[in-house]
Design an enzyme around this catalytic site. Structure first.
Site, PDB file in Angstrom:
ATOM      1  N   ALA A   1      36.171 -53.166 -42.667  1.00  0.00           N
ATOM      2  CA  ALA A   1      35.035 -53.173 -43.600  1.00  0.00           C
ATOM      3  C   ALA A   1      34.892 -51.803 -44.262  1.00  0.00           C
ATOM      4  CB  ALA A   1      33.757 -53.568 -42.861  1.00  0.00           C
TER       5      ALA A   1
ATOM      6  N   GLN B   1      27.088 -56.817 -40.522  1.00  0.00           N
ATOM      7  CA  GLN B   1      26.218 -57.111 -39.372  1.00  0.00           C
ATOM      8  C   GLN B   1      25.488 -58.450 -39.532  1.00  0.00           C
ATOM      9  OE1 GLN B   1      26.085 -55.617 -36.530  1.00  0.00           O
ATOM     10  NE2 GLN B   1      27.022 -53.634 -36.918  1.00  0.00           N
TER      11      GLN B   1
ATOM     12  N   SER C   1      33.736 -57.851 -41.499  1.00  0.00           N
ATOM     13  CA  SER C   1      34.842 -57.507 -40.607  1.00  0.00           C
ATOM     14  C   SER C   1      34.930 -58.488 -39.437  1.00  0.00           C
ATOM     15  CB  SER C   1      34.571 -56.093 -40.075  1.00  0.00           C
ATOM     16  OG  SER C   1      35.666 -55.625 -39.361  1.00  0.00           O
TER      17      SER C   1
ATOM     18  N   HIS D   1      36.011 -58.098 -36.327  1.00  0.00           N
ATOM     19  CA  HIS D   1      35.752 -57.687 -34.938  1.00  0.00           C
ATOM     20  C   HIS D   1      34.278 -57.653 -34.572  1.00  0.00           C
ATOM     21  CE1 HIS D   1      34.422 -53.378 -35.228  1.00  0.00           C
ATOM     22  NE2 HIS D   1      35.073 -53.406 -36.371  1.00  0.00           N
TER      23      HIS D   1
ATOM     24  N   THR E   1      52.252 -56.133 -46.670  1.00  0.00           N
ATOM     25  CA  THR E   1      52.781 -57.438 -46.244  1.00  0.00           C
ATOM     26  C   THR E   1      51.640 -58.259 -45.634  1.00  0.00           C
ATOM     27  OG1 THR E   1      54.879 -56.385 -45.772  1.00  0.00           O
ATOM     28  CG2 THR E   1      54.495 -58.530 -44.730  1.00  0.00           C
TER      29      THR E   1
ATOM     30  N   CYS F   1      29.197 -45.467 -36.048  1.00  0.00           N
ATOM     31  CA  CYS F   1      29.814 -44.629 -37.094  1.00  0.00           C
ATOM     32  C   CYS F   1      28.826 -43.678 -37.749  1.00  0.00           C
ATOM     33  CB  CYS F   1      30.419 -45.509 -38.176  1.00  0.00           C
ATOM     34  SG  CYS F   1      31.672 -46.576 -37.537  1.00  0.00           S
TER      35      CYS F   1
HETATM   36  C1  LIG Z   1      27.428 -52.447 -41.412  1.00  0.00           C
HETATM   37  C2  LIG Z   1      28.834 -52.029 -41.085  1.00  0.00           C
HETATM   38  N1  LIG Z   1      29.706 -51.827 -42.082  1.00  0.00           N
HETATM   39  C3  LIG Z   1      30.968 -51.468 -41.849  1.00  0.00           C
HETATM   40  C4  LIG Z   1      31.427 -51.279 -40.562  1.00  0.00           C
HETATM   41  C5  LIG Z   1      32.858 -50.865 -40.358  1.00  0.00           C
HETATM   42  O1  LIG Z   1      33.615 -51.951 -39.951  1.00  0.00           O
HETATM   43  P1  LIG Z   1      35.170 -51.753 -39.612  1.00  0.00           P
HETATM   44  O2  LIG Z   1      35.227 -51.307 -38.200  1.00  0.00           O
HETATM   45  O3  LIG Z   1      35.794 -53.086 -39.830  1.00  0.00           O
HETATM   46  O4  LIG Z   1      35.689 -50.749 -40.554  1.00  0.00           O
HETATM   47  C6  LIG Z   1      30.555 -51.466 -39.486  1.00  0.00           C
HETATM   48  C7  LIG Z   1      30.982 -51.257 -38.095  1.00  0.00           C
HETATM   49  O5  LIG Z   1      30.941 -50.203 -37.556  1.00  0.00           O
HETATM   50  C8  LIG Z   1      29.222 -51.854 -39.758  1.00  0.00           C
HETATM   51  O6  LIG Z   1      28.347 -52.046 -38.771  1.00  0.00           O
END
Ligand SMILES: Cc1ncc(COP(=O)(O)O)c(C=O)c1O
Length: 372
Positions: A69, A176, A194, A196, A232, A318
């Site tokens: 993401a 989220q 994303s 995960h 790829t 993050c």
């Molecule tokens: C709102 C939001 N955006 C983006 C991300 C980043 O996702 P990714 O780990 O796929 O880069 C996160 C996760 O940390 C998130 O909570």
């Protein structure tokens, strides 16, 4: 260990792992190769993309597969800026993920004007203010769908409609929100998510980009599913992403009801603690439960909880090393609450017994704080 950090990442669903391995094993050929095995990989990928497109209710050509993401957010913001260099005003919020803030700071250094939209008393975007902020030279409004810390669900659909009335592009980071709430992308030009965060693998994500939105890709050279992101095609990962979204849709109600019950239970137990202030409110998705503990320092608190078998966070993973939570501060305007906040994230995999252990440790922790 008890895991209560599902908003940072989720464990992969074993059914998704099985799909990933089986597709990667059976369809290993490069989907861009012009031979029978390549064409079979492509057919399989087309089916995965169709499932992803159906989940977001968009066209298959509007699905751009990304590795994260972070990449999706960067592509949406910088790719649009690159396409329309004459428009240099962007509106965003104080609740954004580091990757949106980072892309905007990058543009800020190149003489873009980045403005922050305010929140109302309940922590939601002030749409009257947004209406007044949009100008002739506004390129983009980018607003997160759910605050990653307090879980407050934001009115992105209404914000998108407003932007369209002004002919301004609207992007939302819905990472989220996917799997945790319903949404409608009708008036949203671009959206990032994303795998995960929703029981899928790390390393695969999506940027939904409506066909009418022009964009310059970040990566040049090579070919993938679309011209907007080369490399790829990741056959197995994309099939796993499709499978995780399919399961999330199929099991949405059961998972949601379970998490809602857990949230009500946890709230009823923690709201009686005089040291605890609950920052999540009536607009929060039940998966996120944010509290502040009076007199607590999160770096010490998290070490204590971890030593007692509990894994959760103080802020989103993050958000960096700031002294206080930008989200909690934006919503409460209270530095003491913002510098003592914890994010507990719940899942349909969470049990009442796990929450009882959390409550017990929390009680001991709070009484230790009182003794200090
Ligand atoms: C709102 C939001 N955006 C983006 C991300 C980043 O996702 P990714 O780990 O796929 O880069 C996160 C996760 O940390 C998130 O909570």
């Amino acid at each position: 260990m008890i895991y209560l950090d599902y908003s940072a990442t989720t464990p992969i669903d074993p059914r998704v792992t099985e799909k990933w391995v089986s597709v990667e094993t059976s369809f290993y050929a490069n989907a861009n190769s012009d031979h029978i095995l390549g064409r079979e990989s492509k057919r399989n990928n087309d089916e995965s993309i169709r499932i992803i497109a159906d989940y977001f209710k968009v066209l298959p050509k509007e699905v751009i597969i990304m590795s994260s993401a972070v990449e999706a957010n960067n592509t949406a913001i910088k790719g649009l800026a690159e396409k329309f260099p004459q428009k240099t005003h962007i509106i965003s919020s104080a609740l954004e993920h580091a990757s949106v803030i980072g892309a905007l700071s990058f543009l800020d250094q190149r003489d873009y004007e980045i403005e922050t939209l305010g929140l109302d008393d309940e922590g939601r975007y002030d749409l009257d203010q947004l209406n007044k902020m949009i100008r002739e030279d506004t390129l983009l409004v980018t607003l997160i769908g759910v605050d990653s810390e307090t879980g407050i669900r934001q009115p992105i659909e209404e914000a998108g409609k407003l932007c369209h009335r002004h002919h301004v592009f609207f992007h939302s980071d819905i990472t989220q929100l996917v799997g945790k709430g319903h949404f409608d992308l009708t008036d949203i030009d671009m959206a990032s998510a994303s795998a995960h965060k929703v029981y899928g693998p790390k390393g695969v994500a999506v940027l939904i980009k409506k066909a009418s939105v022009p964009l310059i890709p970040l990566l040049h050279g090579g070919h993938s599913f679309t011209p907007y992101r080369s490399s790829t095609p990741q056959n197995g990962l994309v099939a796993a992403f499709a499978e995780t979204l399919r399961l999330s849709s199929l099991e949405f109600d059961d998972r949601f009801i379970k998490v809602e019950k857990l949230n009500v239970y946890l709230r009823s137990k923690l709201e009686v603690f005089p040291e605890i202030h609950i920052n999540s409110n009536q607009h929060s998705i039940p998966h996120l439960f944010n509290i502040s503990i009076q007199g607590s320092r999160p770096e010490e608190g998290l070490a204590y909880f971890s030593d007692h078998g509990l894994c959760f966070s103080s802020k989103s993973a993050c958000s960096g090393q700031d002294e206080f939570s930008a989200s909690v501060y934006a919503i409460t305007r209270d530095k003491a609450l913002a510098s003592s906040s914890y994010r507990i994230s719940l899942s349909h995999l969470t049990t009442v017994e796990e929450l009882d252990s959390l409550i017990k440790v929390m009680k001991t922790y709070c009484s230790k704080l009182c003794e200090k």
